[in-house]
Write a protein that holds these residues in place. Structure first.
Motif, mmCIF file in Angstrom:
data_model
loop_
_atom_site.group_PDB
_atom_site.id
_atom_site.type_symbol
_atom_site.label_atom_id
_atom_site.label_comp_id
_atom_site.label_asym_id
_atom_site.label_seq_id
_atom_site.Cartn_x
_atom_site.Cartn_y
_atom_site.Cartn_z
ATOM 1 N N LYS A 13 9.698 7.363 -12.929
ATOM 2 C CA LYS A 13 9.106 7.019 -14.240
ATOM 3 C C LYS A 13 10.124 6.382 -15.181
ATOM 4 N N LYS A 14 11.336 6.900 -15.129
ATOM 5 C CA LYS A 14 12.375 6.397 -16.026
ATOM 6 C C LYS A 14 12.704 4.926 -15.700
ATOM 7 N N ILE A 15 12.796 4.630 -14.407
ATOM 8 C CA ILE A 15 13.114 3.254 -13.989
ATOM 9 C C ILE A 15 11.933 2.315 -14.265
ATOM 10 N N LEU A 16 10.722 2.854 -14.113
ATOM 11 C CA LEU A 16 9.541 2.058 -14.458
ATOM 12 C C LEU A 16 9.655 1.608 -15.924
ATOM 13 N N LYS A 17 9.944 2.556 -16.791
ATOM 14 C CA LYS A 17 10.068 2.266 -18.231
ATOM 15 C C LYS A 17 11.175 1.249 -18.497
ATOM 16 N N LYS A 18 12.310 1.473 -17.847
ATOM 17 C CA LYS A 18 13.478 0.601 -18.026
ATOM 18 C C LYS A 18 13.138 -0.835 -17.574
ATOM 19 N N THR A 19 12.427 -0.941 -16.437
ATOM 20 C CA THR A 19 12.090 -2.267 -15.905
ATOM 21 C C THR A 19 11.076 -2.970 -16.805
ATOM 22 N N VAL A 20 10.084 -2.212 -17.292
ATOM 23 C CA VAL A 20 9.088 -2.794 -18.196
ATOM 24 C C VAL A 20 9.795 -3.357 -19.435
ATOM 25 N N LYS A 21 10.711 -2.579 -19.972
ATOM 26 C CA LYS A 21 11.449 -3.004 -21.175
ATOM 27 C C LYS A 21 12.240 -4.289 -20.886
ATOM 28 N N SER A 22 12.877 -4.294 -19.748
ATOM 29 C CA SER A 22 13.695 -5.433 -19.348
ATOM 30 C C SER A 22 12.832 -6.693 -19.166
ATOM 31 N N LEU A 23 11.680 -6.549 -18.494
ATOM 32 C CA LEU A 23 10.784 -7.696 -18.275
ATOM 33 C C LEU A 23 10.211 -8.184 -19.606
ATOM 34 N N LYS A 24 9.862 -7.235 -20.475
ATOM 35 C CA LYS A 24 9.339 -7.618 -21.806
ATOM 36 C C LYS A 24 10.383 -8.380 -22.600
ATOM 37 N N GLY A 25 11.642 -8.074 -22.355
ATOM 38 C CA GLY A 25 12.735 -8.746 -23.060
ATOM 39 C C GLY A 25 13.138 -10.065 -22.398
ATOM 40 N N GLY A 26 12.337 -10.530 -21.443
ATOM 41 C CA GLY A 26 12.606 -11.837 -20.822
ATOM 42 C C GLY A 26 13.645 -11.803 -19.717
ATOM 43 N N LYS A 27 13.988 -10.574 -19.260
ATOM 44 C CA LYS A 27 14.967 -10.492 -18.172
ATOM 45 C C LYS A 27 14.283 -10.571 -16.804
ATOM 46 N N ILE A 28 15.119 -10.680 -15.781
ATOM 47 C CA ILE A 28 14.619 -10.885 -14.415
ATOM 48 C C ILE A 28 15.009 -9.684 -13.553
ATOM 49 N N ALA A 29 14.053 -9.211 -12.747
ATOM 50 C CA ALA A 29 14.334 -8.051 -11.883
ATOM 51 C C ALA A 29 14.072 -8.397 -10.420
ATOM 52 N N GLY A 30 14.797 -7.747 -9.524
ATOM 53 C CA GLY A 30 14.555 -7.884 -8.085
ATOM 54 C C GLY A 30 13.607 -6.773 -7.656
ATOM 55 N N LEU A 31 12.414 -7.140 -7.183
ATOM 56 C CA LEU A 31 11.382 -6.121 -6.933
ATOM 57 C C LEU A 31 10.821 -6.190 -5.514
ATOM 58 N N PRO A 32 10.439 -5.017 -4.985
ATOM 59 C CA PRO A 32 9.887 -5.000 -3.626
ATOM 60 C C PRO A 32 8.424 -5.434 -3.595
ATOM 61 N N THR A 33 8.052 -6.170 -2.575
ATOM 62 C CA THR A 33 6.621 -6.375 -2.293
ATOM 63 C C THR A 33 6.453 -6.178 -0.788
ATOM 64 N N GLU A 34 5.225 -6.147 -0.330
ATOM 65 C CA GLU A 34 4.987 -5.926 1.097
ATOM 66 C C GLU A 34 5.366 -7.143 1.937
ATOM 67 N N THR A 35 5.439 -8.343 1.319
ATOM 68 C CA THR A 35 5.811 -9.539 2.094
ATOM 69 C C THR A 35 7.333 -9.635 2.164
ATOM 70 N N VAL A 36 7.959 -10.018 1.049
ATOM 71 C CA VAL A 36 9.430 -10.034 0.952
ATOM 72 C C VAL A 36 9.783 -9.586 -0.462
ATOM 73 N N TYR A 37 11.064 -9.360 -0.763
ATOM 74 C CA TYR A 37 11.448 -8.985 -2.130
ATOM 75 C C TYR A 37 11.342 -10.199 -3.049
ATOM 76 N N GLY A 38 10.969 -9.951 -4.312
ATOM 77 C CA GLY A 38 10.778 -11.044 -5.252
ATOM 78 C C GLY A 38 11.719 -10.966 -6.442
ATOM 79 N N LEU A 39 11.839 -12.129 -7.106
ATOM 80 C CA LEU A 39 12.651 -12.244 -8.319
ATOM 81 C C LEU A 39 11.648 -12.403 -9.453
ATOM 82 N N ALA A 40 11.425 -11.336 -10.235
ATOM 83 C CA ALA A 40 10.280 -11.313 -11.139
ATOM 84 C C ALA A 40 10.648 -11.514 -12.597
ATOM 85 N N GLY A 41 9.801 -12.283 -13.292
ATOM 86 C CA GLY A 41 9.948 -12.475 -14.735
ATOM 87 C C GLY A 41 8.586 -12.735 -15.358
#
Ligand code: AMP
Ligand code: MG
Length: 315
Positions: A13-41
């Protein structure tokens, strides 16, 4: 000792919150998907989308896939049609991307769609990306998390080796189950496969009950570069090589159990082979082999997608 992997996190839950905050602030995260990992913004933010292109060194003419949790907010961005709903019902969430006409009022950054009048959208299945998408009020632009034209990543370490600490957050979601990129299907006119994947042309035909278009059109798949998915060493289709500096990628039983033989699936299962493809090529490169020799993979079902990636990797 400092932990060099300090930007890789387990999900909670803590990382979920941290990632949401980061994405809302226009930052980019490396995230898992079932196909391949993505670079999300944030797909609505030009600043975030710009960062994705820069990090990946991606040509500006290659548009990004936009990710949603469900159908709830897509009408703001795209114009749907009957074929879309049929395929959505059968395959989503899952490894299929739909190219649709862009809604004129869409807030998706025109940089993300390479100034096209269309948008590619996907509904990923991985639990982590779904809970993130549920927690934000914008869709995610998310290409594969690798430098352009290279191998797609299927675990956090692959992502780390591409971007090191340039990403604030990389979330660990285990090895990507499917292991190759989604099937891309154009639904703006007569349906057409732009990129083969695990969901095959026949699977799509069975649902739509029509033949798919075979017309070639450059503009429709601007990202389908001839040279792509490259392991960084020469890859050639040939008979097996006895040279110890060459790695042989093989498929199915009846192959030697030698150090320079890498079997994508001893059982001869094409889905398993797809899931092992990028991991195998990365492993071979790390071991210092100078060349990859591939013997033919059966050209049916997921084999078509594997051969497509191998062909591009060989350019
Ligand atoms: P990647 O993000 O690396 O998985 O690649 C995305 C693929 O989707 C590329 O082949 C793009 O060309 C394709 N794509 C994304 N948006 C569009 C679009 N609007 N029209 C056609 N193809 C698209
Ligand atoms: Mg990619």
């Amino acid at each position: 000792m400092t932990n060099i992997y300090s930007n890789i996190y387990s999900f909670n839950k803590k990382i979920l919150k941290k990632t949401v905050k980061s994405l809302k602030g226009g930052k980019i995260a490396g995230l898992p998907t079932e196909t391949v990992y993505g670079l999300a913004g944030n797909a609505y933010s030009k600043i975030a989308v710009k960062k994705i292109f820069k990090l990946k060194k991606r040509p500006k003419k290659n548009p990004l896939i936009i990710h949603y949790c469900n159908l709830k907010n897509i009408d703001k961005d795209v114009i749907t049609n009957e074929n879309f709903f049929k395929l959505y019902k059968k395959f989503c969430p899952g490894p299929i991307t739909f190219v649709l006409k862009k809604n004129k009022n869409s807030k998706i950054s025109s940089l993300a769609t390479a100034n096209l009048k269309t948008v590619a959208i996907r509904f990923p299945k991985h639990k982590i990306i779904r809970s993130l998408l549920r927690s934000i009020n914008f869709p995610l632009a998310m290409p594969s998390a690798n430098i352009s034209a290279g191998l797609s990543p299927v675990c956090t370490l692959d992502v780390f080796e591409e971007f090191y600490n340039k990403l604030d957050i990389i979330i660990d979601g285990g090895k990507s189950k499917i292991g190759i990129e989604s099937t891309v299907v154009d639904l703006t006119e007569k349906p057409k496969i732009l990129r083969p994947g695990i969901i095959s042309q026949d699977d799509i035909k069975r649902v739509l009950k029509i033949n798919l278009s075979k017309k070639k059109s450059k503009i429709k798949s601007p990202g389908m570069l001839k040279r792509h998915y490259s392991p960084g060493i020469p890859l050639i289709f040939s008979q097996k090589s006895k040279n110890q500096n060459h790695a042989n990628i093989v498929f199915g039983k009846n192959h030697k159990n030698k150090a320079n033989y890498f079997n994508l699936s001893k059982k001869g299962n094409l889905k398993e082979a797809a899931a092992n493809l990028y991991e195998t090529m990365r492993k071979i490169k790390k071991k210092g082999y100078k060349k990859i020799i591939v013997t033919k993979i059966p050209n049916k079902g997921p084999g078509l997608a594997i051969n497509d990636r191998l062909k591009r990797a060989s350019k």
